[in-house]
Structure formats: C-alpha cells, structure tokens
Design a protein around this motif. Structure first.
Motif, PDB file in Angstrom:
ATOM      1  N   ALA A 143       0.821  -1.206   0.000  1.00 11.37           N
ATOM      2  CA  ALA A 143       0.000   0.000   0.000  1.00 11.37           C
ATOM      3  C   ALA A 143       0.858   1.261   0.000  1.00 11.37           C
ATOM      4  N   ASP A 144       1.943   1.246   0.771  1.00 15.62           N
ATOM      5  CA  ASP A 144       2.802   2.434   0.890  1.00 15.62           C
ATOM      6  C   ASP A 144       3.350   2.898  -0.453  1.00 15.62           C
ATOM      7  N   PHE A 145       3.614   1.941  -1.354  1.00 20.99           N
ATOM      8  CA  PHE A 145       4.277   2.296  -2.614  1.00 20.99           C
ATOM      9  C   PHE A 145       3.399   2.051  -3.843  1.00 20.99           C
ATOM     10  N   ASP A 146       2.081   1.917  -3.629  1.00 20.56           N
ATOM     11  CA  ASP A 146       1.135   1.723  -4.746  1.00 20.56           C
ATOM     12  C   ASP A 146       1.569   0.581  -5.652  1.00 20.56           C
ATOM     13  N   ILE A 147       1.999  -0.521  -5.048  1.00 26.82           N
ATOM     14  CA  ILE A 147       2.545  -1.624  -5.826  1.00 26.82           C
ATOM     15  C   ILE A 147       1.487  -2.289  -6.702  1.00 26.82           C
ATOM     16  N   VAL A 148       0.280  -2.437  -6.191  1.00 29.93           N
ATOM     17  CA  VAL A 148      -0.776  -3.071  -6.993  1.00 29.93           C
ATOM     18  C   VAL A 148      -0.999  -2.313  -8.285  1.00 29.93           C
ATOM     19  N   GLU A 149      -1.098  -1.012  -8.195  1.00 25.44           N
ATOM     20  CA  GLU A 149      -1.288  -0.206  -9.403  1.00 25.44           C
ATOM     21  C   GLU A 149      -0.082  -0.314 -10.331  1.00 25.44           C
ATOM     22  N   LYS A 150       1.114  -0.286  -9.771  1.00 21.72           N
ATOM     23  CA  LYS A 150       2.317  -0.359 -10.604  1.00 21.72           C
ATOM     24  C   LYS A 150       2.407  -1.698 -11.350  1.00 21.72           C
ATOM     25  N   VAL A 151       2.014  -2.797 -10.681  1.00 17.51           N
ATOM     26  CA  VAL A 151       2.043  -4.104 -11.328  1.00 17.51           C
ATOM     27  C   VAL A 151       0.937  -4.210 -12.374  1.00 17.51           C
ATOM     28  N   ASN A 152      -0.280  -3.801 -12.008  1.00 17.52           N
ATOM     29  CA  ASN A 152      -1.408  -3.930 -12.933  1.00 17.52           C
ATOM     30  C   ASN A 152      -1.240  -3.084 -14.189  1.00 17.52           C
ATOM     31  N   ASN A 153      -0.544  -1.968 -14.071  1.00 13.93           N
ATOM     32  CA  ASN A 153      -0.316  -1.092 -15.222  1.00 13.93           C
ATOM     33  C   ASN A 153       1.004  -1.383 -15.928  1.00 13.93           C
ATOM     34  N   ALA A 154       1.640  -2.500 -15.544  1.00 14.16           N
ATOM     35  CA  ALA A 154       2.874  -2.956 -16.179  1.00 14.16           C
ATOM     36  C   ALA A 154       3.997  -1.926 -16.067  1.00 14.16           C
ATOM     37  N   HIS A 155       4.003  -1.173 -14.963  1.00 10.48           N
ATOM     38  CA  HIS A 155       5.099  -0.234 -14.733  1.00 10.48           C
ATOM     39  C   HIS A 155       6.301  -0.939 -14.104  1.00 10.48           C
ATOM     40  N   ILE A 156       6.026  -2.009 -13.333  1.00 12.64           N
ATOM     41  CA  ILE A 156       7.108  -2.770 -12.710  1.00 12.64           C
ATOM     42  C   ILE A 156       6.803  -4.261 -12.805  1.00 12.64           C
ATOM     43  N   ASP A 157       7.845  -5.069 -12.662  1.00  7.69           N
ATOM     44  CA  ASP A 157       7.718  -6.527 -12.673  1.00  7.69           C
ATOM     45  C   ASP A 157       8.144  -7.158 -11.356  1.00  7.69           C
ATOM     46  N   GLU A 158       8.992  -6.469 -10.597  1.00  9.93           N
ATOM     47  CA  GLU A 158       9.485  -6.997  -9.318  1.00  9.93           C
ATOM     48  C   GLU A 158       9.696  -5.852  -8.350  1.00  9.93           C
ATOM     49  N   ILE A 159       9.801  -6.205  -7.058  1.00  7.35           N
ATOM     50  CA  ILE A 159      10.215  -5.259  -6.022  1.00  7.35           C
ATOM     51  C   ILE A 159      11.446  -5.844  -5.331  1.00  7.35           C
ATOM     52  N   TRP A 160      12.454  -5.008  -5.129  1.00  3.24           N
ATOM     53  CA  TRP A 160      13.610  -5.392  -4.338  1.00  3.24           C
ATOM     54  C   TRP A 160      13.657  -4.477  -3.123  1.00  3.24           C
ATOM     55  N   MET A 161      13.737  -5.082  -1.940  1.00  7.21           N
ATOM     56  CA  MET A 161      13.793  -4.308  -0.702  1.00  7.21           C
ATOM     57  C   MET A 161      15.112  -4.582   0.010  1.00  7.21           C
ATOM     58  N   PHE A 162      15.725  -3.527   0.487  1.00  7.42           N
ATOM     59  CA  PHE A 162      16.955  -3.628   1.275  1.00  7.42           C
ATOM     60  C   PHE A 162      16.684  -3.138   2.692  1.00  7.42           C
ATOM     61  N   GLY A 163      17.241  -3.857   3.649  1.00  6.68           N
ATOM     62  CA  GLY A 163      17.123  -3.441   5.033  1.00  6.68           C
ATOM     63  C   GLY A 163      18.257  -4.020   5.848  1.00  6.68           C
ATOM     64  N   PRO A 164      18.258  -3.752   7.151  1.00 10.50           N
ATOM     65  CA  PRO A 164      19.330  -4.240   8.028  1.00 10.50           C
ATOM     66  C   PRO A 164      18.983  -5.598   8.619  1.00 10.50           C
ATOM     67  N   PRO A 165      19.862  -6.161   9.451  1.00 11.46           N
ATOM     68  CA  PRO A 165      19.503  -7.381  10.183  1.00 11.46           C
ATOM     69  C   PRO A 165      18.216  -7.173  10.975  1.00 11.46           C
ATOM     70  N   TYR A 166      17.422  -8.212  11.072  1.00  9.35           N
ATOM     71  CA  TYR A 166      16.111  -8.154  11.713  1.00  9.35           C
ATOM     72  C   TYR A 166      15.179  -7.187  10.983  1.00  9.35           C
ATOM     73  N   GLY A 167      15.405  -7.064   9.694  1.00  6.01           N
ATOM     74  CA  GLY A 167      14.501  -6.249   8.883  1.00  6.01           C
ATOM     75  C   GLY A 167      13.155  -6.920   8.676  1.00  6.01           C
ATOM     76  N   GLY A 168      13.133  -8.266   8.749  1.00  3.26           N
ATOM     77  CA  GLY A 168      11.865  -8.985   8.684  1.00  3.26           C
ATOM     78  C   GLY A 168      11.414  -9.410   7.310  1.00  3.26           C
ATOM     79  N   PHE A 169      12.291  -9.329   6.304  1.00  3.51           N
ATOM     80  CA  PHE A 169      11.912  -9.711   4.944  1.00  3.51           C
ATOM     81  C   PHE A 169      12.108 -11.206   4.712  1.00  3.51           C
ATOM     82  N   TYR A 170      11.257 -11.790   3.881  1.00  4.43           N
ATOM     83  CA  TYR A 170      11.577 -13.074   3.262  1.00  4.43           C
ATOM     84  C   TYR A 170      12.652 -12.821   2.206  1.00  4.43           C
ATOM     85  N   GLU A 171      13.466 -13.849   1.916  1.00  2.86           N
ATOM     86  CA  GLU A 171      14.428 -13.707   0.820  1.00  2.86           C
ATOM     87  C   GLU A 171      13.697 -13.504  -0.511  1.00  2.86           C
TER      88      GLU A 171
END
Length: 339
Positions: A143-171
C-alpha cells in the motif's frame, strides 16, 4: 461423338463439372518433437522498483544507518547483482531499476510494531532484545508504494527491498493469481493481474548472499515447473544431484551443495568427485562424459563465485523438452510462465 457422349456432355453443361475427389487427409505424425521450430531466446529487461529502508539515526548526528555501521550502499549492491545475473544467464536477463525510494524509517512489523531508529541501533549494539514477531507487514508495504497499481499497469515486474539485520523480509515471496511457494508461502489476496516477486536483501551482507536468495527462488520455481514429472524424466531432479545423495552420479548440485559438498555451505571442499556438470552447457544433449571436479571449479569456497557458477549451468537455449522450456531462466525471471 457417340450419342452417349453427347448425352453426358449435355448433362455436364446443365449441372457443372463433377467435383474433384476429396484428397485423403495427411496422417498426423505421432513422434513430433516438442518444438520442431524453436524460437530464438530473446533477452528480457524486467523492471524493478527498489525500496531501501535506511533510517536516519538522530543520536548519531542524523547519519543514516548504513553510514553509522559502515555497511554497503544498496544501489551498488543492486548494480553488481544485476551484472552477475546478466553474465550467469548468458545475457538473457538484464534487470532495469525504474524507481527507487529511500526510507528514513524501518518497515512496520506484521503486528503493527515499528522500531524507533535510536532504539534499533541500541538493540543492534547490545546484540539482543529484538522484537518478535520479526516479519514485516507486506500488505502495508504494497500500500505504501502503490505496488498493486504499478504491477497492474505494467510499470514494474518486481520489487527489491533492502534493510538491516532483523529487517523482517523473506528472501523472496510471490504474489498474484496462482502464486505458489517461492522460498516462502505466497502472499494471498493481492489484487493484481499477474504474478510478481518481492525480493528481500540485507545491505549488511554482499552480492553472494543476494545470489543465494535468487538461487532459492530458482529452486522453488523449478521444483514447481517439474512437479508432475516423475523418475528420470525429471531433469530438475537430475540437475541438482550431488555426490552425497547420488554417489558417482553427481551433476551440478543445488544452491547449498556443490557436487562434492558433505554439508550445507560446504563450497570449499577440495575432494575430487565425478560430475556431469559440463553436460548442462550442451542441453538438451546430456550425453557428455563425467569428469573429476572440486571446489577449484567454483571459487574455492567463495559464496558469490559458487552461486554464479551454479546459475551459469541453467539451460538457456530455444525449444522444449518434455513440454518444458529449454530456457529455464524464462521461468525463474517470469513466474507467470510456470504452469
């Protein structure tokens, strides 16, 4: 002309010429190859939206976390990762970063908790006390980055997120219609018109660890693609053989086990074993002879070198074998091709 011939000519003139006989249909061959006229493998340039959670630390003079800790610059990591994947895929994939957002905060956890930057660095220096559950709220991120709209309108194909240890991301994690396990359970109820993948990276680590995340993504997707194929016809199962599980029949191994590994991450093992790893460069012809290999082939224990070596062996040619594309990279990069 006889009287009978005259009558026949008269009838023909009234009704038109007799129709030509219908030819017998050509027999349908029963031994057609999977793809008799394979199309060339066309390079792809997937569009990536890059999100970097690199908070400003007030107690450290307003410097960002990566600067305070001396960690890697996310964009430099991303560019090196892109270059490695392009080389490993034989120039098939060349990722294109089309948008970047650097956040002054850390992501919200699944239970709504969010670290204060000063609190987080104090915990990091203490080495304990981190919040549980650790996982992030992916719905909030989308929701924060309007990802649904970006994907549905073919503006993006993937998201890459960077964070620190204990950032909480799946690989890696997949969303979209028909999503499946991609080293994590799929995100449900994301209203997009196609599948897409969210990669989670740590700027504390290096490119080798990023390639490992891609390796696990590839393993998950290729397991799914080959899930209905049994026994020796399952070429993915053949690809990942290593000496410990298949004595004398090693192939390329998996992302954790090189052909001669005895345990997880044993990429520096100097023991010589027979392997048919070279045959995969001639795919779909896998008739090559095995040869003796050890860790000198894949970087003598270097994580990044092993992973690029492993990925470089993925089939990447036109056509199909057993109904599956001979270019395995097509599935790894675009999960919508996996049926």
């Amino acid at each position: 002309m006889s009287w009978w011939d005259f009558i026949l000519r008269l009838i023909e003139g009234l009704s038109g010429p007799a129709p030509a006989p219908t030819p017998e249909p050509a027999p349908i061959p029963t031994d057609q190859p999977d793809d008799p006229l394979p199309e060339a493998v066309q390079p792809v340039r997937p569009r990536v939206f890059l999100v970097v959670y690199d908070p400003v630390i007030p107690s450290r003079g307003g410097r960002r976390l990566t600067e305070v800790r001396g960690w890697n610059a996310a964009l430099e990591l991303a560019n090196a990762y892109i270059a490695d994947l392009k080389a490993a895929s034989h120039n098939y994939v060349d990722y294109n970063i089309v948008g970047t957002k650097v956040m002054d905060s850390l992501p919200v956890k699944i239970d709504g908790y969010q670290y204060d930057p000063d609190e987080y660095i104090a915990l990091l220096e203490a080495g304990s006390g981190f919040h549980q559950p650790d996982g992030v709220d992916y719905d909030a991120i989308l929701a924060d980055f309007d990802i649904v709209e970006k994907v549905n309108n073919a503006h993006i194909d993937e998201i890459w997120m960077f964070g620190p240890p204990y950032g909480g991301f799946y690989e890696s994690v997949m969303a979209g219609p028909g999503s499946f396990w991609c080293n994590a359970p799929p995100l449900s109820n994301v209203p997009v018109n196609r599948r897409f993948i969210i990669m989670g990276f740590s700027y504390e680590r290096g490119v080798g660890e990023m390639l490992e995340s891609m390796g696990h993504r590839a393993e998950s997707i290729m397991e799914y693609v080959h899930r209905h194929i049994r026994s020796d016809s399952n070429l993915w199962k053949k690809f990942i053989r290593y000496e410990k599980t298949h004595p004398g029949k090693a192939e390329v191994g998996n992302i954790h086990f090189a052909p001669n590994s005895r345990h997880d991450y044993d990429w520096g093992n100097t023991d010589m074993v027979l392997s048919r790893c070279d045959s995969w460069f001639n795919f779909p012809d896998l008739s090559g002879e095995p040869r003796q290999v050890n860790s000198q082939e894949w970087g003598a224990g270097d994580t990044r070198q092993h992973h690029t070596w492993w990925l470089r062996h993925f089939p990447h040619v036109p056509g199909r074998t057993g109904g599956i594309l001979n270019n395995w990279w097509a599935y790894v990069i675009n999960p919508n091709k996996a049926e």
